[in-house]
Scaffold this motif. Sequence first.
Motif, short mmCIF file in Angstrom:
data_model
loop_
_atom_site.label_atom_id
_atom_site.label_comp_id
_atom_site.label_asym_id
_atom_site.label_seq_id
_atom_site.Cartn_x
_atom_site.Cartn_y
_atom_site.Cartn_z
N LEU A 28 0.83 -1.21 0.00
CA LEU A 28 0.00 0.00 0.00
C LEU A 28 0.86 1.25 0.00
N ASP A 29 1.98 1.19 0.71
CA ASP A 29 2.88 2.33 0.81
C ASP A 29 3.63 2.59 -0.49
N LYS A 30 3.96 1.52 -1.23
CA LYS A 30 4.82 1.67 -2.41
C LYS A 30 4.09 1.63 -3.74
N ALA A 31 2.87 1.16 -3.76
CA ALA A 31 2.15 1.02 -5.03
C ALA A 31 1.57 2.36 -5.47
N PRO A 32 1.74 2.72 -6.74
CA PRO A 32 1.05 3.90 -7.25
C PRO A 32 -0.46 3.65 -7.19
N SER A 33 -1.23 4.68 -6.86
CA SER A 33 -2.66 4.46 -6.75
C SER A 33 -3.47 5.63 -7.30
N VAL A 34 -4.73 5.31 -7.61
CA VAL A 34 -5.68 6.31 -8.07
C VAL A 34 -6.99 6.09 -7.32
N SER A 35 -7.78 7.14 -7.23
CA SER A 35 -9.09 7.04 -6.60
C SER A 35 -10.05 6.32 -7.55
N PRO A 36 -11.16 5.80 -7.04
CA PRO A 36 -12.16 5.21 -7.94
C PRO A 36 -12.64 6.22 -8.99
N GLU A 37 -12.78 7.47 -8.60
CA GLU A 37 -13.23 8.50 -9.54
C GLU A 37 -12.21 8.70 -10.67
N GLY A 90 -8.49 -3.21 -1.77
CA GLY A 90 -7.33 -2.43 -2.20
C GLY A 90 -6.00 -2.98 -1.74
N ARG A 91 -6.00 -4.02 -0.93
CA ARG A 91 -4.73 -4.58 -0.44
C ARG A 91 -4.09 -5.50 -1.48
N ARG A 92 -4.83 -6.47 -1.98
CA ARG A 92 -4.27 -7.37 -3.01
C ARG A 92 -3.91 -6.60 -4.26
N SER A 93 -4.76 -5.65 -4.63
CA SER A 93 -4.48 -4.87 -5.84
C SER A 93 -3.25 -3.99 -5.66
N ALA A 94 -3.00 -3.53 -4.43
CA ALA A 94 -1.78 -2.75 -4.18
C ALA A 94 -0.55 -3.62 -4.38
N CYS A 95 -0.60 -4.86 -3.89
CA CYS A 95 0.53 -5.78 -4.09
C CYS A 95 0.72 -6.09 -5.57
N ALA A 96 -0.39 -6.27 -6.28
CA ALA A 96 -0.30 -6.54 -7.72
C ALA A 96 0.28 -5.34 -8.46
N ALA A 97 -0.18 -4.13 -8.13
CA ALA A 97 0.33 -2.92 -8.79
C ALA A 97 1.82 -2.75 -8.50
N TYR A 98 2.22 -2.99 -7.27
CA TYR A 98 3.63 -2.88 -6.91
C TYR A 98 4.47 -3.91 -7.68
N LYS A 114 4.69 -2.95 -11.33
CA LYS A 114 5.58 -1.80 -11.46
C LYS A 114 7.03 -2.27 -11.43
N GLU A 115 7.35 -3.17 -10.53
CA GLU A 115 8.70 -3.70 -10.43
C GLU A 115 9.10 -4.49 -11.68
N LEU A 116 8.10 -5.02 -12.40
CA LEU A 116 8.36 -5.77 -13.64
C LEU A 116 8.36 -4.86 -14.87
N GLY A 117 8.22 -3.56 -14.65
CA GLY A 117 8.31 -2.61 -15.75
C GLY A 117 6.99 -2.17 -16.37
N PHE A 118 5.87 -2.53 -15.76
CA PHE A 118 4.56 -2.10 -16.25
C PHE A 118 4.13 -0.80 -15.59
N GLU A 119 3.23 -0.09 -16.26
CA GLU A 119 2.57 1.05 -15.62
C GLU A 119 1.29 0.50 -15.01
N ALA A 120 1.24 0.42 -13.68
CA ALA A 120 0.12 -0.19 -12.99
C ALA A 120 -0.25 0.65 -11.77
N PHE A 121 -1.55 0.76 -11.52
CA PHE A 121 -2.05 1.60 -10.45
C PHE A 121 -3.11 0.86 -9.65
#
Length: 122
Positions: free
Chosen positions: A13-22, A81-89, A92-99
Motif C-alpha cells: 500500500l505504501d509503495k504502489a502507485p494508486s488512483v481514486s475510484p473517480e 485495495g490490499r491485493r491490488s496494491a501488491c499486484a500494482a507494486y 511496477k517492479e516488472l516494468g509495467f505502468e500499474a495503479f
Amino acid sequence: MQNESMSQDDICLDKAPSVSPEEAKKLLETNKNYILLDVRTKMEYDKWRIDGAKLIQLSELIQNYKELDRSKKYLIVCLSGRRSACAAYALKELGFEAFNIQGGMLEWPYETIGSFEDIEIP
C-alpha cells in the motif's frame, strides 16, 4: 530501518502507485490505453465485478504477467485495495505502468455486475 510491524500488505500500500475510484473511472472512459485488471478469486469475480474487468487472480499474476500488453496501463482492483496494491507494486517492479484503485470494490461507487451480498464468505 523499516518498521518490523508493517505487514506485506502495508508495504504494498505504501509503495504502489494508486488512483481514486473517480480517477480510475475517468481514465477507463476516456483513454483506451488503460485496462481494468481484477486480481480477486474467480468466485469473487463471478459474483461481483466491474463490467469490462479482466480477471487474473493475484495467486496467478506472476506466472501470467507475460500475457499482459506492455504498451497498456493497468488499473488494478480487488475487494479492499490490499491485493491490488501488491499486484500494482509487483507489476511496477516488472516494468509495467500499474495503479492500485484505492479502496477496491468496497469503495467503487459506480455500477457493477452482481453485488457484495452475492459473495459467500467462508
